[in-house]
Motif scaffolding. Structure first.
Motif, PDB file in Angstrom:
ATOM      1  N   VAL A   1      -3.051  10.557  -2.649  1.00 36.47           N
ATOM      2  CA  VAL A   1      -3.295   9.096  -3.113  1.00 36.47           C
ATOM      3  C   VAL A   1      -2.997   7.933  -2.269  1.00 36.47           C
ATOM      4  O   VAL A   1      -1.942   8.142  -2.324  1.00 36.47           O
ATOM      5  CB  VAL A   1      -3.406   9.194  -4.588  1.00 36.47           C
ATOM      6  CG1 VAL A   1      -3.652   7.766  -5.405  1.00 36.47           C
ATOM      7  CG2 VAL A   1      -3.934  10.018  -5.222  1.00 36.47           C
ATOM      8  N   ARG A   2      -4.348   6.917  -2.344  1.00 38.31           N
ATOM      9  CA  ARG A   2      -3.506   5.551  -1.732  1.00 38.31           C
ATOM     10  C   ARG A   2      -3.644   4.462  -2.592  1.00 38.31           C
ATOM     11  O   ARG A   2      -4.736   4.821  -3.051  1.00 38.31           O
ATOM     12  CB  ARG A   2      -4.341   5.342   0.112  1.00 38.31           C
ATOM     13  CG  ARG A   2      -3.920   3.965   0.297  1.00 38.31           C
ATOM     14  CD  ARG A   2      -4.431   3.687   2.065  1.00 38.31           C
ATOM     15  NE  ARG A   2      -5.660   4.104   1.622  1.00 38.31           N
ATOM     16  CZ  ARG A   2      -6.019   4.690   2.785  1.00 38.31           C
ATOM     17  NH1 ARG A   2      -5.190   5.523   3.607  1.00 38.31           N
ATOM     18  NH2 ARG A   2      -7.807   5.451   2.730  1.00 38.31           N
ATOM     19  N   PHE A   3      -2.788   3.755  -2.714  1.00 39.22           N
ATOM     20  CA  PHE A   3      -3.092   2.289  -3.707  1.00 39.22           C
ATOM     21  C   PHE A   3      -2.839   1.263  -3.422  1.00 39.22           C
ATOM     22  O   PHE A   3      -1.182   1.224  -2.508  1.00 39.22           O
ATOM     23  CB  PHE A   3      -2.680   3.332  -5.064  1.00 39.22           C
ATOM     24  CG  PHE A   3      -1.261   3.322  -5.463  1.00 39.22           C
ATOM     25  CD1 PHE A   3      -0.394   2.111  -5.723  1.00 39.22           C
ATOM     26  CD2 PHE A   3      -1.006   4.651  -5.362  1.00 39.22           C
ATOM     27  CE1 PHE A   3       1.136   2.702  -5.828  1.00 39.22           C
ATOM     28  CE2 PHE A   3       0.381   4.710  -5.757  1.00 39.22           C
ATOM     29  CZ  PHE A   3       1.887   3.553  -5.823  1.00 39.22           C
ATOM     30  N   THR A   4      -3.659   0.685  -3.820  1.00 38.76           N
ATOM     31  CA  THR A   4      -2.732  -0.826  -3.653  1.00 38.76           C
ATOM     32  C   THR A   4      -1.813  -0.949  -5.372  1.00 38.76           C
ATOM     33  O   THR A   4      -2.751  -0.682  -5.660  1.00 38.76           O
ATOM     34  CB  THR A   4      -4.024  -1.953  -3.198  1.00 38.76           C
ATOM     35  OG1 THR A   4      -4.819  -2.348  -3.772  1.00 38.76           O
ATOM     36  CG2 THR A   4      -4.083  -1.383  -1.671  1.00 38.76           C
TER      37      THR A   4
ATOM     38  N   GLU B   1      -3.201  -0.979  -8.326  1.00 38.85           N
ATOM     39  CA  GLU B   1      -4.206  -2.290  -8.547  1.00 38.85           C
ATOM     40  C   GLU B   1      -5.266  -1.612  -8.008  1.00 38.85           C
ATOM     41  O   GLU B   1      -5.907  -1.717  -9.739  1.00 38.85           O
ATOM     42  CB  GLU B   1      -3.877  -4.000  -8.341  1.00 38.85           C
ATOM     43  CG  GLU B   1      -2.687  -4.063  -8.390  1.00 38.85           C
ATOM     44  CD  GLU B   1      -2.967  -5.728  -7.248  1.00 38.85           C
ATOM     45  OE1 GLU B   1      -3.200  -5.963  -6.477  1.00 38.85           O
ATOM     46  OE2 GLU B   1      -2.162  -6.764  -7.977  1.00 38.85           O
ATOM     47  N   GLU B   2      -5.731  -1.148  -7.594  1.00 38.33           N
ATOM     48  CA  GLU B   2      -6.725   0.421  -7.155  1.00 38.33           C
ATOM     49  C   GLU B   2      -6.236   1.528  -6.511  1.00 38.33           C
ATOM     50  O   GLU B   2      -4.949   1.360  -6.293  1.00 38.33           O
ATOM     51  CB  GLU B   2      -7.173  -0.749  -6.061  1.00 38.33           C
ATOM     52  CG  GLU B   2      -8.051  -2.060  -6.826  1.00 38.33           C
ATOM     53  CD  GLU B   2      -8.735  -2.515  -4.829  1.00 38.33           C
ATOM     54  OE1 GLU B   2      -9.423  -2.090  -4.578  1.00 38.33           O
ATOM     55  OE2 GLU B   2      -8.352  -4.315  -5.059  1.00 38.33           O
TER      56      GLU B   2
ATOM     57  N   GLU C   1       0.571  -0.821   0.513  1.00 39.07           N
ATOM     58  CA  GLU C   1      -0.102  -0.155  -0.188  1.00 39.07           C
ATOM     59  C   GLU C   1       0.742   0.976  -0.281  1.00 39.07           C
ATOM     60  O   GLU C   1       1.711   1.184   0.761  1.00 39.07           O
ATOM     61  CB  GLU C   1      -1.029  -0.381   1.064  1.00 39.07           C
ATOM     62  CG  GLU C   1      -1.434   1.171   1.183  1.00 39.07           C
ATOM     63  CD  GLU C   1      -3.021   1.251   2.454  1.00 39.07           C
ATOM     64  OE1 GLU C   1      -3.348   0.932   2.552  1.00 39.07           O
ATOM     65  OE2 GLU C   1      -2.446   1.885   3.728  1.00 39.07           O
ATOM     66  N   VAL C   2       0.390   2.061  -0.607  1.00 43.24           N
ATOM     67  CA  VAL C   2       1.143   3.900  -0.938  1.00 43.24           C
ATOM     68  C   VAL C   2       0.531   4.501  -0.921  1.00 43.24           C
ATOM     69  O   VAL C   2      -0.780   4.453  -1.472  1.00 43.24           O
ATOM     70  CB  VAL C   2       2.262   2.967  -2.458  1.00 43.24           C
ATOM     71  CG1 VAL C   2       2.803   4.116  -2.722  1.00 43.24           C
ATOM     72  CG2 VAL C   2       3.157   2.419  -2.678  1.00 43.24           C
TER      73      VAL C   2
END
Length: 135
Positions: free
Chosen positions: A84-87, A109-110, A67-68
């Motif tokens: 923004v947070r993404f996996t 991915e999301e 997770e970033v």
């Protein structure tokens, strides 16, 4: 004409990515999914619509889920900063010399846009005022 030339140059290039990468040094927080080791702070090296590249002081296994969270600054968004947070999933690990940091490429991915702290604080204060006025 210029677009055709650029397209031909890209096709001839040995680095054929599906999306354009942007060299962006953005502060980022990395968390490994299911890892109790906590968060790691780093800086992105480049970002695209489908991925990100950064360096860490620790190795990650190919295929690991991460997770970033990062913030795009106003000069990029042309408005307020956007968090923004993404996996994602680790798709490449560059192991350099023993004393150097490890390069990590991850496919996104999301993702989700996060509210800025100031707007969250504002909404919280607004709710408190609303609840107080109803009492």
């Amino acid at each position: 004409m210029l677009l055709e030339r650029e397209r031909d140059m890209l096709q001839d290039s040995s680095d054929r990515r599906s999306m354009r990468r942007f060299d962006m040094r953005l502060p980022a927080t990395i968390r490994m999914s299911g890892d109790g080791a906590g968060e790691f702070h780093t800086e992105t090296q480049n970002v695209s619509a489908r991925g990100v590249f950064f360096y860490l002081d620790r190795d990650l296994a190919h295929g690991s889920r991460i997770e970033v969270t990062l913030t795009f600054p106003p000069h990029v968004t042309l408005t307020d900063p956007v968090r923004v947070r993404f996996t994602g999933r680790v798709i490449r690990v560059e192991s350099p010399l023993p004393s150097a940091r490890i390069g990590i490429a991850a496919a996104i991915e999301e993702y989700e846009f996060l509210r800025a702290a100031s707007s969250s604080a504002f909404l919280g204060a607004l709710r408190a005022q609303w609840n107080a006025s109803e009492s």
